[in-house]
Design a protein around this motif. Sequence first.
Motif, PDB file in Angstrom:
ATOM      1  N   LEU A 153       0.831  -1.208   0.000  1.00 15.74           N
ATOM      2  CA  LEU A 153       0.000   0.000   0.000  1.00 15.74           C
ATOM      3  C   LEU A 153       0.868   1.261   0.000  1.00 15.74           C
ATOM      4  CD1 LEU A 153      -2.797  -1.024   2.544  1.00 15.74           C
ATOM      5  CD2 LEU A 153      -2.997  -0.855   0.062  1.00 15.74           C
ATOM      6  N   ARG A 154       1.998   1.198   0.700  1.00 17.72           N
ATOM      7  CA  ARG A 154       2.941   2.326   0.700  1.00 17.72           C
ATOM      8  C   ARG A 154       3.630   2.478  -0.639  1.00 17.72           C
ATOM      9  NH1 ARG A 154       4.869   0.097   5.562  1.00 17.72           N
ATOM     10  NH2 ARG A 154       6.758  -0.566   4.481  1.00 17.72           N
ATOM     11  N   VAL A 155       4.163   1.379  -1.154  1.00 14.72           N
ATOM     12  CA  VAL A 155       4.977   1.401  -2.378  1.00 14.72           C
ATOM     13  C   VAL A 155       4.167   1.879  -3.579  1.00 14.72           C
ATOM     14  CG1 VAL A 155       6.213  -0.067  -4.020  1.00 14.72           C
ATOM     15  CG2 VAL A 155       6.627  -0.322  -1.577  1.00 14.72           C
ATOM     16  N   ASN A 156       2.945   1.408  -3.706  1.00 14.46           N
ATOM     17  CA  ASN A 156       2.156   1.802  -4.883  1.00 14.46           C
ATOM     18  C   ASN A 156       1.399   3.117  -4.676  1.00 14.46           C
ATOM     19  OD1 ASN A 156      -0.238   1.167  -3.517  1.00 14.46           O
ATOM     20  ND2 ASN A 156      -0.346  -0.883  -4.398  1.00 14.46           N
ATOM     21  N   GLY A 157       1.619   3.772  -3.538  1.00 14.27           N
ATOM     22  CA  GLY A 157       1.043   5.100  -3.306  1.00 14.27           C
ATOM     23  C   GLY A 157      -0.405   5.102  -2.861  1.00 14.27           C
ATOM     24  N   THR A 158      -0.928   3.952  -2.514  1.00 13.93           N
ATOM     25  CA  THR A 158      -2.318   3.865  -2.076  1.00 13.93           C
ATOM     26  C   THR A 158      -2.515   4.504  -0.711  1.00 13.93           C
ATOM     27  OG1 THR A 158      -2.560   1.809  -3.309  1.00 13.93           O
ATOM     28  CG2 THR A 158      -4.221   2.263  -1.658  1.00 13.93           C
ATOM     29  N   LEU A 159      -1.522   4.355   0.148  1.00 14.75           N
ATOM     30  CA  LEU A 159      -1.619   4.881   1.509  1.00 14.75           C
ATOM     31  C   LEU A 159      -0.405   5.750   1.803  1.00 14.75           C
ATOM     32  CD1 LEU A 159      -3.255   4.884   4.130  1.00 14.75           C
ATOM     33  CD2 LEU A 159      -2.013   2.834   4.827  1.00 14.75           C
ATOM     34  N   ARG A 160      -0.662   7.027   2.097  1.00 16.39           N
ATOM     35  CA  ARG A 160       0.429   7.956   2.408  1.00 16.39           C
ATOM     36  C   ARG A 160       0.972   7.663   3.797  1.00 16.39           C
ATOM     37  NH1 ARG A 160      -1.562  13.898   1.658  1.00 16.39           N
ATOM     38  NH2 ARG A 160      -2.766  13.231   3.438  1.00 16.39           N
ATOM     39  N   TYR A 161       2.225   8.023   3.994  1.00 15.39           N
ATOM     40  CA  TYR A 161       2.862   7.804   5.289  1.00 15.39           C
ATOM     41  C   TYR A 161       3.930   8.866   5.520  1.00 15.39           C
ATOM     42  CZ  TYR A 161       6.756   5.839   2.623  1.00 15.39           C
ATOM     43  OH  TYR A 161       7.800   5.664   1.752  1.00 15.39           O
ATOM     44  N   THR A 162       4.375   8.957   6.754  1.00 10.86           N
ATOM     45  CA  THR A 162       5.464   9.844   7.138  1.00 10.86           C
ATOM     46  C   THR A 162       6.483   9.003   7.889  1.00 10.86           C
ATOM     47  OG1 THR A 162       3.997  11.743   7.332  1.00 10.86           O
ATOM     48  CG2 THR A 162       6.087  11.875   8.498  1.00 10.86           C
ATOM     49  N   LYS A 163       7.747   9.170   7.536  1.00  7.67           N
ATOM     50  CA  LYS A 163       8.800   8.422   8.207  1.00  7.67           C
ATOM     51  C   LYS A 163       9.609   9.372   9.077  1.00  7.67           C
ATOM     52  CE  LYS A 163      12.474   5.093   7.458  1.00  7.67           C
ATOM     53  NZ  LYS A 163      13.173   4.258   6.482  1.00  7.67           N
ATOM     54  N   ILE A 164       9.716   9.032  10.346  1.00  6.55           N
ATOM     55  CA  ILE A 164      10.514   9.804  11.284  1.00  6.55           C
ATOM     56  C   ILE A 164      11.467   8.813  11.949  1.00  6.55           C
ATOM     57  CG2 ILE A 164      10.532  11.254  13.342  1.00  6.55           C
ATOM     58  CD1 ILE A 164       7.693  12.124  12.571  1.00  6.55           C
ATOM     59  N   GLY A 165      12.743   9.003  11.716  1.00  8.93           N
ATOM     60  CA  GLY A 165      13.709   8.029  12.198  1.00  8.93           C
ATOM     61  C   GLY A 165      13.443   6.713  11.501  1.00  8.93           C
ATOM     62  N   GLY A 166      13.265   5.670  12.260  1.00 12.44           N
ATOM     63  CA  GLY A 166      12.964   4.370  11.673  1.00 12.44           C
ATOM     64  C   GLY A 166      11.498   3.996  11.753  1.00 12.44           C
ATOM     65  N   LEU A 167      10.657   4.914  12.213  1.00 10.36           N
ATOM     66  CA  LEU A 167       9.240   4.605  12.385  1.00 10.36           C
ATOM     67  C   LEU A 167       8.392   5.224  11.281  1.00 10.36           C
ATOM     68  CD1 LEU A 167       8.878   5.167  16.232  1.00 10.36           C
ATOM     69  CD2 LEU A 167       9.065   2.995  15.032  1.00 10.36           C
ATOM     70  N   LEU A 168       7.372   4.479  10.867  1.00 12.26           N
ATOM     71  CA  LEU A 168       6.429   4.957   9.863  1.00 12.26           C
ATOM     72  C   LEU A 168       5.114   5.307  10.550  1.00 12.26           C
ATOM     73  CD1 LEU A 168       7.103   2.227   7.184  1.00 12.26           C
ATOM     74  CD2 LEU A 168       7.898   4.572   7.138  1.00 12.26           C
ATOM     75  N   TYR A 169       4.554   6.445  10.169  1.00 12.11           N
ATOM     76  CA  TYR A 169       3.286   6.916  10.732  1.00 12.11           C
ATOM     77  C   TYR A 169       2.285   7.142   9.612  1.00 12.11           C
ATOM     78  CZ  TYR A 169       5.948   7.772  14.991  1.00 12.11           C
ATOM     79  OH  TYR A 169       6.733   7.628  16.100  1.00 12.11           O
ATOM     80  N   TYR A 170       1.015   6.857   9.908  1.00 10.66           N
ATOM     81  CA  TYR A 170      -0.068   6.990   8.942  1.00 10.66           C
ATOM     82  C   TYR A 170      -1.167   7.837   9.562  1.00 10.66           C
ATOM     83  CZ  TYR A 170       2.364   2.856   7.273  1.00 10.66           C
ATOM     84  OH  TYR A 170       3.333   1.985   6.851  1.00 10.66           O
ATOM     85  N   LYS A 171      -1.765   8.713   8.760  1.00 10.65           N
ATOM     86  CA  LYS A 171      -2.874   9.522   9.250  1.00 10.65           C
ATOM     87  C   LYS A 171      -4.134   8.664   9.325  1.00 10.65           C
ATOM     88  CE  LYS A 171      -2.139  14.348   8.264  1.00 10.65           C
ATOM     89  NZ  LYS A 171      -2.649  15.515   7.541  1.00 10.65           N
ATOM     90  N   TYR A 172      -4.827   8.778  10.438  1.00 13.48           N
ATOM     91  CA  TYR A 172      -6.069   8.023  10.629  1.00 13.48           C
ATOM     92  C   TYR A 172      -7.088   8.382   9.550  1.00 13.48           C
ATOM     93  CZ  TYR A 172     -10.193   6.086  12.885  1.00 13.48           C
ATOM     94  OH  TYR A 172     -11.337   5.373  13.137  1.00 13.48           O
ATOM     95  N   GLU A 173      -7.159   9.665   9.193  1.00 16.21           N
ATOM     96  CA  GLU A 173      -8.139  10.092   8.175  1.00 16.21           C
ATOM     97  C   GLU A 173      -7.809   9.503   6.801  1.00 16.21           C
ATOM     98  OE1 GLU A 173      -6.524  14.462   6.871  1.00 16.21           O
ATOM     99  OE2 GLU A 173      -7.571  14.313   8.775  1.00 16.21           O
ATOM    100  N   ASP A 174      -6.525   9.277   6.497  1.00 16.20           N
ATOM    101  CA  ASP A 174      -6.147   8.633   5.233  1.00 16.20           C
ATOM    102  C   ASP A 174      -6.614   7.182   5.195  1.00 16.20           C
ATOM    103  OD1 ASP A 174      -4.964  10.959   4.357  1.00 16.20           O
ATOM    104  OD2 ASP A 174      -2.912  10.315   4.805  1.00 16.20           O
ATOM    105  N   ILE A 175      -6.538   6.524   6.343  1.00 14.68           N
ATOM    106  CA  ILE A 175      -6.989   5.137   6.416  1.00 14.68           C
ATOM    107  C   ILE A 175      -8.497   5.074   6.224  1.00 14.68           C
ATOM    108  CG2 ILE A 175      -7.174   3.130   7.940  1.00 14.68           C
ATOM    109  CD1 ILE A 175      -4.488   4.181   9.178  1.00 14.68           C
TER     110      ILE A 175
END
Length: 89
Positions: free
Chosen positions: A58-80
């Motif tokens: 979902l990340r790779v094909n751009g279906t779900l946006r994310y933010t990477k901070i350090g080694g952690l990935l975060y996703y917006k609840y509203e995007d989900i």
Amino acid sequence: MQANELITKEDLRQFKNEMLTEMKLLLKPGGTSQSKQWLKSYEVRKLLNISPGTLQNLRVNGTLRYTKIGGLLYYKYEDILGLLEENSR
């Protein structure tokens, strides 16, 4: 509780109704349990019941946006929520 205090059926009914009301508030989008704006990967996988590989796709094909901070990935609840709405049938 003292020995002379009794719980009636009406007390139990009232307790049940109050408990159900609280649970509905917690499970409703925007309620206390989902008040977090950003979710970690494991939370998204648990919420959507998907594997780590599916989340990566979902990340790779751009279906779900994310933010990477350090080694952690975060996703917006509203995007989900948006993803679920787009794919509803």
